[in-house]
Design an enzyme around this catalytic site. Structure first.
Site, PDB file in Angstrom:
ATOM      1  N   ASP A 187      18.131 -28.106  -6.093  1.00  0.00           N
ATOM      2  CA  ASP A 187      17.209 -28.052  -7.219  1.00  0.00           C
ATOM      3  C   ASP A 187      17.029 -26.577  -7.573  1.00  0.00           C
ATOM      4  OD1 ASP A 187      14.741 -27.805  -8.791  1.00  0.00           O
ATOM      5  OD2 ASP A 187      14.405 -29.910  -8.299  1.00  0.00           O
ATOM      6  N   ARG A 248      19.104 -41.259 -14.396  1.00  0.00           N
ATOM      7  CA  ARG A 248      19.514 -41.554 -15.769  1.00  0.00           C
ATOM      8  C   ARG A 248      21.026 -41.673 -15.810  1.00  0.00           C
ATOM      9  NH1 ARG A 248      14.933 -42.651 -16.201  1.00  0.00           N
ATOM     10  NH2 ARG A 248      13.372 -41.885 -17.702  1.00  0.00           N
ATOM     11  N   GLU A 276      23.763 -47.871 -21.412  1.00  0.00           N
ATOM     12  CA  GLU A 276      22.809 -48.559 -20.542  1.00  0.00           C
ATOM     13  C   GLU A 276      23.359 -49.885 -20.031  1.00  0.00           C
ATOM     14  OE1 GLU A 276      20.042 -47.583 -19.226  1.00  0.00           O
ATOM     15  OE2 GLU A 276      19.397 -49.477 -18.378  1.00  0.00           O
ATOM     16  N   HIS A 295      19.198 -51.611 -13.851  1.00  0.00           N
ATOM     17  CA  HIS A 295      18.006 -50.783 -14.052  1.00  0.00           C
ATOM     18  C   HIS A 295      16.759 -51.478 -13.487  1.00  0.00           C
ATOM     19  CE1 HIS A 295      16.362 -47.438 -16.911  1.00  0.00           C
ATOM     20  NE2 HIS A 295      15.729 -47.447 -15.746  1.00  0.00           N
ATOM     21  N   ILE A 296      16.836 -51.849 -12.223  1.00  0.00           N
ATOM     22  CA  ILE A 296      15.718 -52.549 -11.567  1.00  0.00           C
ATOM     23  C   ILE A 296      15.067 -51.716 -10.475  1.00  0.00           C
ATOM     24  CG2 ILE A 296      16.621 -54.861 -12.027  1.00  0.00           C
ATOM     25  CD1 ILE A 296      17.541 -54.815  -8.989  1.00  0.00           C
TER      26      ILE A 296
END
Length: 337
Positions: A187, A248, A276, A295-296
């Protein structure tokens, strides 16, 4: 609790109707009505011609809320606060909101919990090769020498690379702490000393990707993070390593990942994709070394009630004259989801 002698502020739900129904069951609505004056059956999905905006002080938003632009704000002269019962506010809190000086809160911390839990489960299963071994057992239906077929696997002293010290990334690190794993963190905004205080070792991204048995993505969607995992960086991953993406879809070059996964060289657990929903012809649906979920990882079913409970806590704080515990600050949005 706010004082009963003062009038309750007027509030309005601004979100998709189905999200209102899932997030705020009758018990949550009952608690909400203790703090604010609200019509619980009225959900504003289009704010351009919403008469109730005129005297609204608090907007309770979630998925499906339209952009709160200058035109909308002009219709809401009394608006002072936005309590977002979901994660990122970037999709609806515009510059006009910050120019107005509105207070903004988000339930991103609450939504980070199930994402981190999903990630930790994926890490442990990936290192144990649970899905692959389960598939072989289903096919063979007989004992095999699993240690011979999968030498060196398991969760002892494996290296997990966490990309991004976001709310989710930090929660993943916290939940992985009890395990005998070595954790690297990449990071650009985290120093070596701060990483050490978190119990991890800071590494540059390429080094992390080369050294990790599992690479888990938790970086925000920004122009500079698009295709963070491109063909070059995916090629740096160890043979047999696993890529996890619960952040994402745009962080990963889908074509490059498909090529690497199709070769069988790496494994992947992918909850978000770009686009998506992948085309039906995508090999990622059926590859044995890929787990693709729709996407769960975020709040699902009863987990949504953690989000609404957090939003209600924030509304109680606001009505009591206290600052938000999970305030969103404009300056921080440049480097966050």
């Amino acid at each position: 609790m706010p004082s009963t002698s003062t009038p309750r502020p007027r509030a309005l739900f601004a979100m998709g109707r189905r999200h209102r129904d899932a997030l705020f069951p009758p018990s949550a609505v009952e608690r909400l009505s203790m703090y604010v004056d609200i019509d619980p059956d009225h959900v504003a999905e289009d704010l351009t011609e919403e008469p109730a905006l005129e005297d609204v002080e608090i907007l309770i938003t979630s998925w499906g809320c339209p952009a709160l632009d200058e035109e909308v704000l002009a219709r809401a002269p009394a608006l002072k606060a936005i309590v977002h019962a979901a994660g990122s506010v970037k999709h609806h809190v515009t510059q006009a909101c910050w120019d107005r000086g509105l207070q903004v809160s988000s339930a991103a911390a609450a939504n980070a919990v199930p994402v981190a839990e999903y990630t930790v489960a994926a890490v442990l299963f990936a290192n144990k090769r649970v899905l692959e071994i389960g598939g072989l057992y289903r096919d063979h239906r007989a004992p095999l020498d699993w240690s011979r077929h999968f030498p060196g696997f398991g969760n002892y002293r494996r290296t997990v690379g966490v990309v991004g010290a976001s709310l989710v990334g930090r929660k993943v690190i916290e939940l992985l702490r009890p395990y005998d794993l070595d954790i690297l963190l990449a990071d650009p905004y985290i120093s070596t000393l701060r990483a050490a205080a978190m119990g991890v070792r800071r590494a540059e991204l390429d080094e992390l990707v080369r050294r990790s048995d599992v690479v888990s993505l938790h970086a925000p969607e920004l122009p500079e993070t698009r295709h963070l995992m491109d063909a070059r960086r995916l090629a740096l991953m160890r043979d047999g390593a696993t890529l996890i993406n619960t952040a994402r879809g745009s962080l990963v070059d889908t074509d490059a990942l498909t090529a690497e996964a199709t070769s069988g060289r790496i494994h992947a657990v992918i909850d978000v994709t770009d686009p998506e929903v992948l085309p039906t012809t995508s090999p990622l649906y059926s590859l044995p070394n890929v787990l693709l979920t729709p996407h769960i990882a975020g709040s699902l079913g009863g987990e949504l009630h953690r989000i609404s409970a957090g939003a209600l806590d924030e509304i109680e704080r606001y009505c009591s004259g206290e600052p938000f515990a999970h305030a969103v600050h404009h300056a921080a949005l440049a480097t966050s989801a």
